[in-house]
Design a protein around this motif. Sequence first.
Motif, PDB file in Angstrom:
ATOM      1  N   PHE A  59      52.054  50.128  41.755  1.00  0.00           N
ATOM      2  CA  PHE A  59      53.422  49.916  41.051  1.00  0.00           C
ATOM      3  C   PHE A  59      53.450  49.604  39.682  1.00  0.00           C
ATOM      4  N   THR A  60      52.204  49.080  38.952  1.00  0.00           N
ATOM      5  CA  THR A  60      52.403  48.943  37.632  1.00  0.00           C
ATOM      6  C   THR A  60      51.450  49.684  36.685  1.00  0.00           C
ATOM      7  N   LEU A  61      51.578  49.587  35.454  1.00  0.00           N
ATOM      8  CA  LEU A  61      50.506  50.272  34.648  1.00  0.00           C
ATOM      9  C   LEU A  61      49.559  49.570  33.988  1.00  0.00           C
ATOM     10  N   LEU A  62      49.205  48.591  34.855  1.00  0.00           N
ATOM     11  CA  LEU A  62      48.130  47.594  34.090  1.00  0.00           C
ATOM     12  C   LEU A  62      46.757  48.382  34.366  1.00  0.00           C
ATOM     13  N   LYS A  63      45.943  48.100  33.321  1.00  0.00           N
ATOM     14  CA  LYS A  63      44.514  48.373  33.493  1.00  0.00           C
ATOM     15  C   LYS A  63      43.633  47.715  34.207  1.00  0.00           C
ATOM     16  N   ILE A  64      42.665  48.139  34.620  1.00  0.00           N
ATOM     17  CA  ILE A  64      41.834  47.555  35.455  1.00  0.00           C
ATOM     18  C   ILE A  64      41.572  46.093  35.149  1.00  0.00           C
ATOM     19  N   LYS A  65      41.122  46.042  33.796  1.00  0.00           N
ATOM     20  CA  LYS A  65      40.634  44.821  33.207  1.00  0.00           C
ATOM     21  C   LYS A  65      41.956  43.921  33.443  1.00  0.00           C
ATOM     22  N   GLU A  66      42.836  44.319  33.190  1.00  0.00           N
ATOM     23  CA  GLU A  66      43.912  43.344  33.168  1.00  0.00           C
ATOM     24  C   GLU A  66      44.322  42.657  34.520  1.00  0.00           C
ATOM     25  N   ILE A  67      44.191  43.616  35.641  1.00  0.00           N
ATOM     26  CA  ILE A  67      44.337  43.488  36.905  1.00  0.00           C
ATOM     27  C   ILE A  67      43.142  42.339  37.331  1.00  0.00           C
ATOM     28  N   ALA A  68      42.065  42.568  36.935  1.00  0.00           N
ATOM     29  CA  ALA A  68      40.745  41.753  37.175  1.00  0.00           C
ATOM     30  C   ALA A  68      41.006  40.185  36.538  1.00  0.00           C
ATOM     31  N   PHE A  69      41.578  40.278  35.428  1.00  0.00           N
ATOM     32  CA  PHE A  69      41.844  38.863  34.682  1.00  0.00           C
ATOM     33  C   PHE A  69      43.165  38.431  35.405  1.00  0.00           C
ATOM     34  N   LYS A  70      44.130  39.112  35.888  1.00  0.00           N
ATOM     35  CA  LYS A  70      45.263  38.562  36.604  1.00  0.00           C
ATOM     36  C   LYS A  70      44.963  37.731  37.614  1.00  0.00           C
ATOM     37  N   LEU A  71      44.064  38.641  38.545  1.00  0.00           N
ATOM     38  CA  LEU A  71      43.571  38.172  39.996  1.00  0.00           C
ATOM     39  C   LEU A  71      42.361  37.026  39.857  1.00  0.00           C
ATOM     40  N   ASN A  72      42.101  36.798  38.547  1.00  0.00           N
ATOM     41  CA  ASN A  72      41.121  35.698  38.509  1.00  0.00           C
ATOM     42  C   ASN A  72      39.721  35.878  38.848  1.00  0.00           C
ATOM     43  N   PHE A  73      39.440  37.162  38.490  1.00  0.00           N
ATOM     44  CA  PHE A  73      38.028  37.674  38.764  1.00  0.00           C
ATOM     45  C   PHE A  73      37.139  37.117  37.369  1.00  0.00           C
ATOM     46  N   TYR A  74      36.020  37.267  37.407  1.00  0.00           N
ATOM     47  CA  TYR A  74      35.057  36.720  36.270  1.00  0.00           C
ATOM     48  C   TYR A  74      35.326  37.724  35.188  1.00  0.00           C
ATOM     49  N   ASP A  75      35.111  38.961  35.584  1.00  0.00           N
ATOM     50  CA  ASP A  75      34.874  39.943  34.623  1.00  0.00           C
ATOM     51  C   ASP A  75      35.478  41.375  35.350  1.00  0.00           C
ATOM     52  N   PRO A  76      35.704  42.317  34.710  1.00  0.00           N
ATOM     53  CA  PRO A  76      36.265  43.645  35.298  1.00  0.00           C
ATOM     54  C   PRO A  76      35.226  44.385  36.339  1.00  0.00           C
ATOM     55  N   PHE A  77      33.950  44.076  35.732  1.00  0.00           N
ATOM     56  CA  PHE A  77      32.676  44.574  36.653  1.00  0.00           C
ATOM     57  C   PHE A  77      33.019  44.012  37.852  1.00  0.00           C
ATOM     58  N   HIS A  78      32.956  42.511  38.143  1.00  0.00           N
ATOM     59  CA  HIS A  78      32.917  41.857  39.176  1.00  0.00           C
ATOM     60  C   HIS A  78      34.100  42.190  40.125  1.00  0.00           C
ATOM     61  N   PHE A  79      35.242  42.556  39.534  1.00  0.00           N
ATOM     62  CA  PHE A  79      36.579  43.020  40.294  1.00  0.00           C
ATOM     63  C   PHE A  79      36.156  44.165  40.948  1.00  0.00           C
TER      64      PHE A  79
END
Length: 146
Positions: A101-121
Amino acid sequence: MGYSPENLEYTSFCLQYFLASIKYSAQYEESNRIKHDNIIQDIIMFMKDNLESNISLDEISAHFNYSKSHLINLFKQKTSYPPMVYYNQLRMQRACSYLQFTLLKIKEIAFKLNFYDPFHFSKAFTKEMKMSPKITGKSIRNSVDF
């Protein structure tokens, strides 16, 4: 407290409640069980309200004034999942929602959900959802006209 009509009436109601709890013990126990179910619902709502805060089991147990072991046992008994596994599943559901439902990038979602980094997410997402977030986001976005 005296023999006033209010006190006698109150005592009478207390006696009726006590006798009913003995006679209808199954229903009485069921009403007590519902209180435990409500605490599980409260814990789940707390988890949902804190998906972007990366809460720990210590924080959940402290918030509800339960020991960690009691919280784990109670939660697992009612949901079949340990609380942190359930919490991580909620985070993945939120990630799917963001992808859909959003146009957020994967790295933005990763940081929004408090993952260490996009790779971890991405690794956690792939493990839980059996596909990468990149594929999930594309397939969802291609099936919906924006």
